[in-house]
Design an enzyme around this catalytic site. Sequence first.
Site, PDB file in Angstrom:
ATOM      1  N   ASN A 114       0.856  -1.183   0.000  1.00 39.15           N
ATOM      2  CA  ASN A 114       0.000   0.000   0.000  1.00 39.15           C
ATOM      3  C   ASN A 114       0.890   1.230   0.000  1.00 39.15           C
ATOM      4  O   ASN A 114       2.030   1.179   0.479  1.00 39.15           O
ATOM      5  CB  ASN A 114      -0.880   0.011   1.262  1.00 39.15           C
ATOM      6  CG  ASN A 114      -1.836   1.200   1.293  1.00 39.15           C
ATOM      7  OD1 ASN A 114      -2.436   1.556   0.271  1.00 39.15           O
ATOM      8  ND2 ASN A 114      -1.979   1.836   2.453  1.00 39.15           N
ATOM      9  N   HIS A 116       0.759   5.291   1.275  1.00 41.86           N
ATOM     10  CA  HIS A 116      -0.023   6.153   2.161  1.00 41.86           C
ATOM     11  C   HIS A 116       0.681   7.504   2.264  1.00 41.86           C
ATOM     12  O   HIS A 116       1.912   7.548   2.418  1.00 41.86           O
ATOM     13  CB  HIS A 116      -0.147   5.504   3.555  1.00 41.86           C
ATOM     14  CG  HIS A 116      -0.914   6.358   4.511  1.00 41.86           C
ATOM     15  ND1 HIS A 116      -2.289   6.501   4.438  1.00 41.86           N
ATOM     16  CD2 HIS A 116      -0.500   7.149   5.535  1.00 41.86           C
ATOM     17  CE1 HIS A 116      -2.686   7.330   5.397  1.00 41.86           C
ATOM     18  NE2 HIS A 116      -1.628   7.731   6.065  1.00 41.86           N
ATOM     19  N   SER A 143       4.682   6.877   2.399  1.00 44.20           N
ATOM     20  CA  SER A 143       5.273   5.592   2.795  1.00 44.20           C
ATOM     21  C   SER A 143       4.695   4.479   1.937  1.00 44.20           C
ATOM     22  O   SER A 143       3.499   4.470   1.646  1.00 44.20           O
ATOM     23  CB  SER A 143       4.929   5.257   4.253  1.00 44.20           C
ATOM     24  OG  SER A 143       5.334   6.288   5.130  1.00 44.20           O
ATOM     25  N   ASP A 152      -3.586   1.331   7.490  1.00 42.29           N
ATOM     26  CA  ASP A 152      -2.305   1.975   7.173  1.00 42.29           C
ATOM     27  C   ASP A 152      -1.196   1.469   8.093  1.00 42.29           C
ATOM     28  O   ASP A 152      -0.251   2.210   8.418  1.00 42.29           O
ATOM     29  CB  ASP A 152      -2.429   3.508   7.217  1.00 42.29           C
ATOM     30  CG  ASP A 152      -3.478   4.021   6.244  1.00 42.29           C
ATOM     31  OD1 ASP A 152      -3.542   3.497   5.123  1.00 42.29           O
ATOM     32  OD2 ASP A 152      -4.246   4.922   6.603  1.00 42.29           O
TER      33      ASP A 152
HETATM   34  C1  GAR Z   1      -2.763   8.854  -2.701  1.00 39.81           C
HETATM   35  O1  GAR Z   1      -2.285  10.045  -2.133  1.00 39.81           O
HETATM   36  C2  GAR Z   1      -2.504   7.678  -1.776  1.00 39.81           C
HETATM   37  O2  GAR Z   1      -1.293   7.791  -1.082  1.00 39.81           O
HETATM   38  C3  GAR Z   1      -3.680   7.772  -0.840  1.00 39.81           C
HETATM   39  O3  GAR Z   1      -4.757   8.083  -1.670  1.00 39.81           O
HETATM   40  C4  GAR Z   1      -4.292   8.866  -2.773  1.00 39.81           C
HETATM   41  C5  GAR Z   1      -4.785   8.241  -4.047  1.00 39.81           C
HETATM   42  O4  GAR Z   1      -4.496   9.049  -5.150  1.00 39.81           O
HETATM   43  N1  GAR Z   1      -3.894   6.562  -0.113  1.00 39.81           N
HETATM   44  C6  GAR Z   1      -4.324   6.519   1.141  1.00 39.81           C
HETATM   45  O5  GAR Z   1      -4.632   7.497   1.768  1.00 39.81           O
HETATM   46  C7  GAR Z   1      -4.391   5.124   1.755  1.00 39.81           C
HETATM   47  N2  GAR Z   1      -4.672   5.213   3.135  1.00 39.81           N
HETATM   48  P1  GAR Z   1      -4.522   8.457  -6.611  1.00 39.81           P
HETATM   49  O6  GAR Z   1      -5.878   7.767  -6.777  1.00 39.81           O
HETATM   50  O7  GAR Z   1      -4.402   9.664  -7.499  1.00 39.81           O
HETATM   51  O8  GAR Z   1      -3.385   7.496  -6.747  1.00 39.81           O
END
Ligand code: GAR
Length: 226
Positions: A114, A116, A143, A152
């Site tokens: 994942n 985050h 991360s 997470d």
């Molecule tokens: C990203 O910033 C990712 O790190 C986060 O969601 C966004 C997705 O953007 N993930 C989390 O928060 C997981 N807990 P994207 O759809 O443009 O890749």
Amino acid sequence: MTTTETPRLPIVILISGRGSNLQSIIDCADSGVLSVNIRAVLSNRPDAEGLRLARAAGIPTGVIDHSSYPDRADFDRALQGEIDRHQPGLVVLAGFMRLLTAGFVAHYHGRMLNIHPSLLPQLPGLYTHRRAIEAGYREHGASVHFVSAAMDGGPVLAQARVAIEPDDTPDALAARVLQQEHRLYPLAIQWYAEHRIFLDDHGQIMFDGKPLTRPRDLAMEQTLPC
Ligand code: GAR
């Protein structure tokens, strides 16, 4: 074979929304420096923008709409069935915003990553950019971690650090962190494809045959040219 001569690792990518991390993985795979074969992109939301990006790249897509299932366990069972149909070596969560049951996580132990937007274990959960500014942190980031049953949570493999400026806004900070995510995630996946990382039975990450005692720092790494 890619230019690195590493056999392409079959992966399935799970998304819930925009799909910019997905796009960075597609771009790196297309340019031949990321040794993966994206077997499918699956979303829990039918309207996820990332599904359009996947289709535009000719990648099979699927929707497992969480709102059609009576509970989390049923949803996870359906999702697992759909993922396993594609026989991935690695499951890549890229903005997949669902909590996962312990059974699902155990099934993919050591083969699910994942990304985050925080320097875990700081700031799991949502609104990390605003929370980092409000907490007065000088530094924020992203991360990549192996997935455990905690939200997470799970052993952290690599991080990208981003300085917080005195007049920063959540949106401006989020944009700078996202740029780093797009460099960090393909690199971490490439390490996995090259068998440089694995998670042992005790939850310890091994990197190049040695226990990883702290996350790799993107600033110290040669990123992929994509
Ligand atoms: C990203 O910033 C990712 O790190 C986060 O969601 C966004 C997705 O953007 N993930 C989390 O928060 C997981 N807990 P994207 O759809 O443009 O890749």
